[in-house]
Design a protein around this motif. Structure first.
Motif, PDB file in Angstrom:
ATOM      1  N   THR A 104      35.761  27.949  45.765  1.00  0.00           N
ATOM      2  CA  THR A 104      35.350  28.262  44.389  1.00  0.00           C
ATOM      3  C   THR A 104      36.349  29.217  43.752  1.00  0.00           C
ATOM      4  O   THR A 104      36.233  29.539  42.570  1.00  0.00           O
ATOM      5  CB  THR A 104      33.957  28.916  44.357  1.00  0.00           C
ATOM      6  N   ARG A 105      37.335  29.665  44.540  1.00  0.00           N
ATOM      7  CA  ARG A 105      38.319  30.631  44.059  1.00  0.00           C
ATOM      8  C   ARG A 105      39.488  29.938  43.375  1.00  0.00           C
ATOM      9  O   ARG A 105      39.767  28.769  43.619  1.00  0.00           O
ATOM     10  CB  ARG A 105      38.825  31.487  45.226  1.00  0.00           C
ATOM     11  N   SER A 106      40.180  30.684  42.544  1.00  0.00           N
ATOM     12  CA  SER A 106      41.408  30.192  41.925  1.00  0.00           C
ATOM     13  C   SER A 106      42.450  29.958  43.006  1.00  0.00           C
ATOM     14  O   SER A 106      42.294  30.406  44.150  1.00  0.00           O
ATOM     15  CB  SER A 106      41.933  31.222  40.928  1.00  0.00           C
ATOM     16  N   TRP A 107      43.530  29.260  42.652  1.00  0.00           N
ATOM     17  CA  TRP A 107      44.570  29.014  43.644  1.00  0.00           C
ATOM     18  C   TRP A 107      45.157  30.317  44.181  1.00  0.00           C
ATOM     19  O   TRP A 107      45.340  30.482  45.382  1.00  0.00           O
ATOM     20  CB  TRP A 107      45.682  28.132  43.075  1.00  0.00           C
ATOM     21  N   THR A 108      45.413  31.276  43.316  1.00  0.00           N
ATOM     22  CA  THR A 108      45.991  32.550  43.755  1.00  0.00           C
ATOM     23  C   THR A 108      45.077  33.246  44.752  1.00  0.00           C
ATOM     24  O   THR A 108      45.528  33.723  45.803  1.00  0.00           O
ATOM     25  CB  THR A 108      46.243  33.468  42.546  1.00  0.00           C
TER      26      THR A 108
ATOM     27  N   LYS B 111      46.298  33.139  53.849  1.00  0.00           N
ATOM     28  CA  LYS B 111      47.325  33.975  54.470  1.00  0.00           C
ATOM     29  C   LYS B 111      46.744  35.236  55.098  1.00  0.00           C
ATOM     30  O   LYS B 111      47.474  36.112  55.558  1.00  0.00           O
ATOM     31  CB  LYS B 111      48.394  34.343  53.434  1.00  0.00           C
ATOM     32  N   GLY B 112      45.394  35.312  55.078  1.00  0.00           N
ATOM     33  CA  GLY B 112      44.730  36.425  55.742  1.00  0.00           C
ATOM     34  C   GLY B 112      44.815  37.737  54.999  1.00  0.00           C
ATOM     35  O   GLY B 112      44.575  38.808  55.572  1.00  0.00           O
TER      36      GLY B 112
ATOM     37  N   ILE C 137      33.432  24.502  41.912  1.00  0.00           N
ATOM     38  CA  ILE C 137      34.459  24.066  42.866  1.00  0.00           C
ATOM     39  C   ILE C 137      35.814  23.938  42.171  1.00  0.00           C
ATOM     40  O   ILE C 137      35.954  23.256  41.173  1.00  0.00           O
ATOM     41  CB  ILE C 137      34.056  22.725  43.518  1.00  0.00           C
ATOM     42  N   ARG C 138      36.826  24.590  42.768  1.00  0.00           N
ATOM     43  CA  ARG C 138      38.167  24.600  42.171  1.00  0.00           C
ATOM     44  C   ARG C 138      39.151  23.688  42.905  1.00  0.00           C
ATOM     45  O   ARG C 138      40.267  23.488  42.425  1.00  0.00           O
ATOM     46  CB  ARG C 138      38.721  26.037  42.178  1.00  0.00           C
TER      47      ARG C 138
ATOM     48  N   GLY D 157      49.347  24.052  36.398  1.00  0.00           N
ATOM     49  CA  GLY D 157      47.949  24.435  36.581  1.00  0.00           C
ATOM     50  C   GLY D 157      47.253  23.696  37.703  1.00  0.00           C
ATOM     51  O   GLY D 157      46.064  23.897  37.934  1.00  0.00           O
ATOM     52  N   PHE D 158      47.994  22.842  38.409  1.00  0.00           N
ATOM     53  CA  PHE D 158      47.416  22.095  39.533  1.00  0.00           C
ATOM     54  C   PHE D 158      48.427  22.073  40.673  1.00  0.00           C
ATOM     55  O   PHE D 158      49.601  21.758  40.459  1.00  0.00           O
ATOM     56  CB  PHE D 158      47.073  20.665  39.116  1.00  0.00           C
ATOM     57  N   ARG D 159      47.971  22.405  41.870  1.00  0.00           N
ATOM     58  CA  ARG D 159      48.867  22.424  43.020  1.00  0.00           C
ATOM     59  C   ARG D 159      48.387  21.444  44.080  1.00  0.00           C
ATOM     60  O   ARG D 159      47.229  21.471  44.487  1.00  0.00           O
ATOM     61  CB  ARG D 159      48.956  23.828  43.621  1.00  0.00           C
TER      62      ARG D 159
END
Length: 577
Positions: A564-568, A575-576, A340-341, A410-412
């Motif tokens: 589970t994905r990175s922020w990017t 955003k679809g 979990i990210r 590294g954190f948003r």
């Protein structure tokens, strides 16, 4: 006197006060104290005898005096007086879901209903609907509730996993520390991370089995125990949970652990398939029917391998096709907590949370997350402490400023909201404000009793809103306290998959909503699942473990879970793209 008995007496007194028209805060004080006492791992009677009843959360001086009287005389004087005013069976009526003390008093005064039998007869005779504030739908719900109360199964004997698992872990840890212990594991429904548990199963091997059993029997959490012996001991905690410790020789540890982890459906299917291969399976070993030769296994992996299966994770052992998948090498690689990210459903003191934005954000960052959404409640969620449109605009700026602060690389932090879905599917805030948010969770918090068709249309309207990112706690259930409201899960899943709207598994152990069955259905339909905590304080960020457990019970992989994905990568999903 047990904790359960003390809690029941205080709970009864609270109901009697409410029947008598007491103010809400007074009634709430008794129900809050009763809950804390029932769940207390320590003996409240012993605390009271030592003059320390007020150590229990929610127990003040007045309640402590009532507990002292109860322990000394077996009764609370205030309850004795109130019982003279109301029939004793009326208290049972208040416990019917959808009734409660206020409605019970109206039923008593208008229809002379004073027992469950009276209530059933009046509802079947269509008399309840004529009582002010009720009606045909309420009458129908009461009849359904009475029918459920009469069914066997997961009744009040089962407790939330979150109430049982910490006790099981403390007892297991105490056993592992004993010099006689070799292996100690939690088994049963707690190991499978089921929603509720009936008891605690512990499985162990030991050099001195009787000494280990006696150690459990003497643990401070244990209120009573049977005779401790080489095979183990049966006991009960102060809050009424049964504990069964089984001790076996090391060579058969795997057989015992597999058997007592269950579930019943999994084990029945395992035994039936084994019979077809000329084998008999039990906690004692695997027996060849023709020769009678018994083979034991030190590990569960060896048990499954001997029977021709890949190892099956405990969360999957529910008799839902896992044996076939294990035989064919098609078991999923389940999502794990470490995958979990980010957490995308949390609350602060701006609405009904216990910690500030800064405290929640720092707690998320220190957990190693890459992102976290603050989603305080919107105006019509029905509980007060909501966020006005003006204040939400300010919160967006606060989040932006926090992200621009030093040390947050590294954190948003995401500016979000948990917005109530209106009866017509509309959202509380103006479209431009909703569009300005980084993350929108839309949830139903009001008007649960509408028809399934109307509820489904309501949620579908929110899903079609391009500003809604995620649907929160879809069925509205509270395990053991509130049934899910009627909603067409398949229609919701189809729409969410088509629009790219995510659906959460809410990790609050009272909710776990989506359930494992609904989550599996949703993923099969193509829905992106988000695992959230619905945290109202930094300590409840730990609820991610329950969201992950529910996902694992639903056979979900890392790829099935959006956060589970990175922020990017996650931002692209929102955003679809």
């Amino acid at each position: 006197m047990t904790n359960a008995e003390i809690a029941a007496a205080l709970e009864e007194l609270g109901i009697l006060y409410e029947l008598d028209g007491a103010v809400k805060y007074r009634v709430l004080a008794y129900s809050t104290a009763a809950k804390a006492i029932r769940e207390s791992p320590a003996s409240v009677a012993e605390l009271a005898t030592a003059g320390r009843a007020t150590d229990v959360p929610g127990v003040g001086k007045t309640l402590a005096e009532k507990i002292d009287a109860l322990i000394e005389t077996g009764e609370i004087p205030a309850a004795v007086k109130l019982k003279a005013k109301f029939p004793p069976t009326l208290i049972e009526v208040t416990r019917v879901p959808g009734v409660g003390p206020k409605t019970a008093r109206r039923l008593f005064e208008e229809l002379e209903i004073s027992s469950m039998e009276d209530l059933k007869a009046a509802a079947e005779g269509e008399k309840v609907r004529d009582v002010k504030g009720l009606g045909p739908k309420a009458e129908e719900n009461i009849l359904a509730a009475l029918e459920r109360l009469g069914e066997p199964g997961e009744g009040p004997g089962r407790l939330l996993l979150s109430k049982v698992k910490p006790i099981a872990e403390e007892l297991a840890a105490a056993l592992r520390e004993h010099p006689a212990a070799k292996k100690v594991e939690i088994a049963g429904s707690a190991r499978r991370w089921a929603e509720t548990c009936k008891d605690i199963d512990l499985v162990a091997t030991a050099e001195e089995p009787t000494a280990l059993a006696e150690h459990l029997a003497g643990h401070p959490l244990i209120a009573a125990a049977g005779s401790a012996g080489a095979n183990g001991v049966r006991a009960q905690t102060h809050n009424g949970i049964s504990v069964d410790l089984r001790i076996v020789r090391p060579a058969a540890f795997g057989n015992l652990l597999q058997h007592f982890t269950g579930s019943a459906a999994h084990n029945v299917q395992l035994r039936e398939e084994a019979v077809g291969r000329g084998l008999s399976v039990s906690e004692h070993g695997i027996t060849e029917s023709e020769s009678g030769e018994v083979e034991t296994c030190e590990s569960e992996e060896a048990v499954y391998e001997r029977l021709g299966y890949a190892y099956i994770e405990p969360e999957l052992r529910e008799g839902r096709g896992e044996l076939k998948a294990a035989r064919e090498g098609k078991l999923p690689e389940l999502v794990e907590l470490a995958d979990i990210r980010g957490d995308l459903h949390s609350h602060t003191t701006l609405s009904d949370g216990r910690n500030s934005l800064e405290e929640m954000a720092e707690a998320g960052r220190h957990r190693g997350y890459a992102y976290m959404a603050i989603t305080d409640h919107s105006a019509s969620h029905g509980f007060g402490d909501h966020v006005t449109a003006e204040r939400l605009w300010e919160r967006i700026e606060e989040v932006r400023a926090w992200n621009e602060g030093s040390g947050h690389r590294g954190f948003r932090l995401l500016a979000g909201s948990e917005i109530n879905i209106g009866l017509d599917g509309s959202l509380d805030y103006p479209d431009d404000l909703v569009a300005a948010l980084d993350w929108v969770v839309a949830s139903v918090h009001t008007s649960f009793s509408v028809s399934e068709k109307q509820m489904t249309e309501r949620v579908l309207a929110a899903i079609e809103n391009p500003n809604v990112d995620c649907i929160g706690h879809l069925t509205g259930r509270l395990i053991g306290r509130r049934e899910p409201y009627g909603v067409d899960i398949e229609a919701i899943a189809e729409a969410a998959a088509r629009t790219g709207t995510m659906i959460e598994i809410n990790g609050n152990p009272n909710r776990r909503d989506l359930s494992d069955l609904h989550a599996r259905l949703a993923v099969d339909a193509g829905v992106r699942i988000v695992l959230n905590t619905d945290a109202h304080g930094v300590e409840t960020l730990d609820n991610m473990a329950y969201a992950v457990a529910t996902a694992r019970r639903a056979w979900l992989t890392k790829a099935d879970v959006a956060n589970t994905r990175s922020w990017t990568a996650f931002e692209k999903l929102t955003k679809g793209s």
